[in-house]
Write an enzyme that holds these catalytic residues in place. Structure first.
Site, PDB file in Angstrom:
ATOM      1  N   HIS A  44       2.202   1.377 -36.402  1.00  0.00           N
ATOM      2  CA  HIS A  44       1.038   0.567 -36.827  1.00  0.00           C
ATOM      3  C   HIS A  44      -0.212   0.921 -36.026  1.00  0.00           C
ATOM      4  O   HIS A  44      -1.099   0.091 -35.876  1.00  0.00           O
ATOM      5  CB  HIS A  44       1.313  -0.938 -36.684  1.00  0.00           C
ATOM      6  CG  HIS A  44       2.647  -1.363 -37.187  1.00  0.00           C
ATOM      7  ND1 HIS A  44       2.865  -1.803 -38.472  1.00  0.00           N
ATOM      8  CD2 HIS A  44       3.867  -1.380 -36.578  1.00  0.00           C
ATOM      9  CE1 HIS A  44       4.151  -2.101 -38.629  1.00  0.00           C
ATOM     10  NE2 HIS A  44       4.781  -1.837 -37.497  1.00  0.00           N
ATOM     11  N   SER A  99     -24.479  17.058 -33.367  1.00  0.00           N
ATOM     12  CA  SER A  99     -25.277  16.233 -34.263  1.00  0.00           C
ATOM     13  C   SER A  99     -26.739  16.578 -34.060  1.00  0.00           C
ATOM     14  O   SER A  99     -27.164  16.888 -32.952  1.00  0.00           O
ATOM     15  CB  SER A  99     -25.040  14.756 -33.946  1.00  0.00           C
ATOM     16  OG  SER A  99     -26.135  13.988 -34.388  1.00  0.00           O
ATOM     17  N   GLU A 142     -11.812  17.012 -39.958  1.00  0.00           N
ATOM     18  CA  GLU A 142     -12.185  16.097 -41.046  1.00  0.00           C
ATOM     19  C   GLU A 142     -12.066  16.783 -42.404  1.00  0.00           C
ATOM     20  O   GLU A 142     -11.578  16.201 -43.378  1.00  0.00           O
ATOM     21  CB  GLU A 142     -13.611  15.578 -40.841  1.00  0.00           C
ATOM     22  CG  GLU A 142     -13.728  14.678 -39.620  1.00  0.00           C
ATOM     23  CD  GLU A 142     -15.182  14.373 -39.293  1.00  0.00           C
ATOM     24  OE1 GLU A 142     -15.684  13.376 -39.804  1.00  0.00           O
ATOM     25  OE2 GLU A 142     -15.806  15.155 -38.547  1.00  0.00           O
TER      26      GLU A 142
END
Ligand code: ARG
Length: 484
Positions: free
Chosen positions: A182, A303, A316
């Protein structure tokens, strides 16, 4: 006749519409009059597949070589023609290798492109090649060969990924990290053990591709359009020449079946799902909250506005690529669903998604392999993260069972109370004073501390397939024998 017509050099685009052999023109008899060029142009556009199926060029030549050789050997075509065809096809194979094959976009697909080129190279004799064959069995053959090749190279790259994982796992066999259920800290495990879990998944993936390969490895060649042929062909010979285990038993099935592509895409989807899970973990592990690993500049991007950022873009994108791959699977299943036997032009839509899926899969296998080689585990952070969340609570309960003969349910309850107490005192179980534990259950003694450290916990998990560092080292050696 058709071949020599196709052999004419390409017309310039202004001439195209009026060319007697352009697809537009061939639509004339059907539509005629004022519809002559409008619908016909659309017809050509929707019908053409060359941009996609040119990737089958080498397999198409290979299939034609086997077919022509067989036709010659069986005396179906003159030996001299078979020889000329073989020479011409060899020349075409060279052109393809050198990247100088003159693809003609005015010719519908790769099969006709190659046949037209053959006619340019050897003349009339090229017309013998299509004896006892149809594009229906031809394309099925080409596509099987292509997928088979892809499976073979994929097997090698998946193996390389396994190798990278196994090496890293061995180096990190004793690196403690939190094991999660979990996404909550559950029990201490080792980073090596975690990496080896992916080696298992990839092993099953390779097995699935192998199974798919074995089932696809039969030859449709000889089914011709759908019914077989009246020529005395030897389809065992062509099957053998192309490395297929045997010819397909039913000619209708041979031209109508695309199970092999579907199975390939299903296997690819499962593999992409595994890589997506791993990518997600890499993303988590790189975050400031986890800091379990560091990816170098080679696998991160910055970034444009936030100077501190190191974004795991490759991970990703790997996480996302399953969208295309599973999309290809569902897309092809939809194309095939409800199609009556045998071939329908719908089936031309089989290749684009398959190629796209394969490209995506190759890309993510390579990206993940790169990231595994690149990642720097941060052992201290993993260790620190393992300290929180009372990961040795199960060890405490097991100790009560083992040492004090307390039934597990009761031990679980006692442990729960001790965890609550440690939570109140804001300390780990290993740091909780014995007196507090004894207040909850007087049977607890000093030796309980032997099992409360995260190292002791991991070390004790020696059951088959368990996370103990010694197990992990042995498992890495075994994985090498099994997979590499
Ligand atoms: N380009 C076609 C395909 O990919 C080749 C088979 C064409 N067969 C036909 N009967 N029109 O499916």
């Amino acid at each position: 006749m058709l071949v020599s017509a196709m052999a004419k050099p390409p017309k310039s685009s202004s001439e195209k519409i009026s060319s007697p052999h352009s697809p537009q023109d061939s639509a004339n008899p059907m539509w005629g009059g004022r519809f002559a060029s409008g619908p016909a142009a659309i017809m050509a556009t929707i019908n053409t597949s060359l941009d996609v199926d040119k990737r089958l060029a080498r397999e198409d030549v290979q299939g034609s070589m086997a077919h022509a050789e067989m036709l010659g050997a069986q005396g179906i075509i003159p030996a001299a023609a078979a020889k000329l065809i073989a020479d011409g096809l060899n020349k075409i194979q060279d052109e393809l290798t050198q990247g100088i094959f003159p693809f003609r976009s005015d010719i519908e697909d790769i099969h006709m492109n190659i046949e037209a080129r053959l006619a340019e190279l050897i003349g009339e004799a090229a017309g013998y090649l299509h004896t006892a064959r149809s594009r229906n069995d031809q394309v099925a053959t080409d596509f099987r060969l292509w997928i088979r090749n892809q499976i073979d190279s994929l097997d090698i790259s998946l193996k390389e990924l396994q190798r990278a994982l196994i090496n890293k796992a061995e180096a990190e066999a004793a690196t403690i990290m939190p094991g999660f259920t979990h996404l909550q800290t559950a029990q201490p495990v080792t980073f090596g053990h975690h990496l080896l879990a992916y080696v298992e998944m990839l092993g099953r993936d390779r097995g699935r591709f192998r199974d798919a390969r074995q089932r696809l490895n039969e030859s449709p060649l000889g089914a011709a359009a759908l019914a077989g042929t009246s020529f005395p062909i030897d389809c065992h010979r062509t099957a053998r020449a192309l490395g297929f285990s045997h010819p397909m038993a039913n000619s209708l099935d041979a031209v109508a079946d695309r199970d092999f592509a579907i199975e390939f895409l299903a296997s690819a989807s499962i593999c992409a799902m595994h890589l997506s899970r791993f990518a997600e973990e890499i993303i988590l592990w790189c975050s400031a909250q986890f800091q379990f690993i560091r990816l170098s500049d080679a696998f991160t991007t910055g970034s444009s506005i936030m100077p501190q950022k190191r974004n795991p873009d490759a991970a990703e994108l790997t996480r996302a690529k399953i969208g295309r791959i599973l999309g290809a699977l569902t897309g092809l299943l939809m194309v095939m669903k409800g199609l009556p036997l045998t071939y329908s032009k719908d089936m031309q839509e089989d290749k684009a998604p398959t190629f796209e899926a394969l490209d995506a899969l190759n890309l993510i296998v390579a990206a993940v392999t790169g990231m595994v080689l690149d990642m720097e585990p941060n052992r201290d952070s993993m260790r620190a993260a393992t300290m929180g969340g009372f990961p040795t609570a199960t060890d405490l309960a097991d100790w009560l069972v083992r040492k004090k003969s307390i039934p597990f349910r009761e031990a679980h309850h006692i442990t729960g109370r001790i965890v609550r107490l440690a939570e109140d005192k804001n300390c780990t179980l290993a740091d909780l004073d014995l007196r507090y534990m004894q207040q909850i259950d007087s049977r607890i003694d000093q030796s309980v501390y032997d099992v409360l450290s995260i190292d002791a916990s991991a070390k004790s998990r020696t059951s088959y397939g368990g996370t103990a560092p010694d197990n992990v080292r042995a498992a890495a050696i075994k994985a090498r024998e099994r997979f590499l």
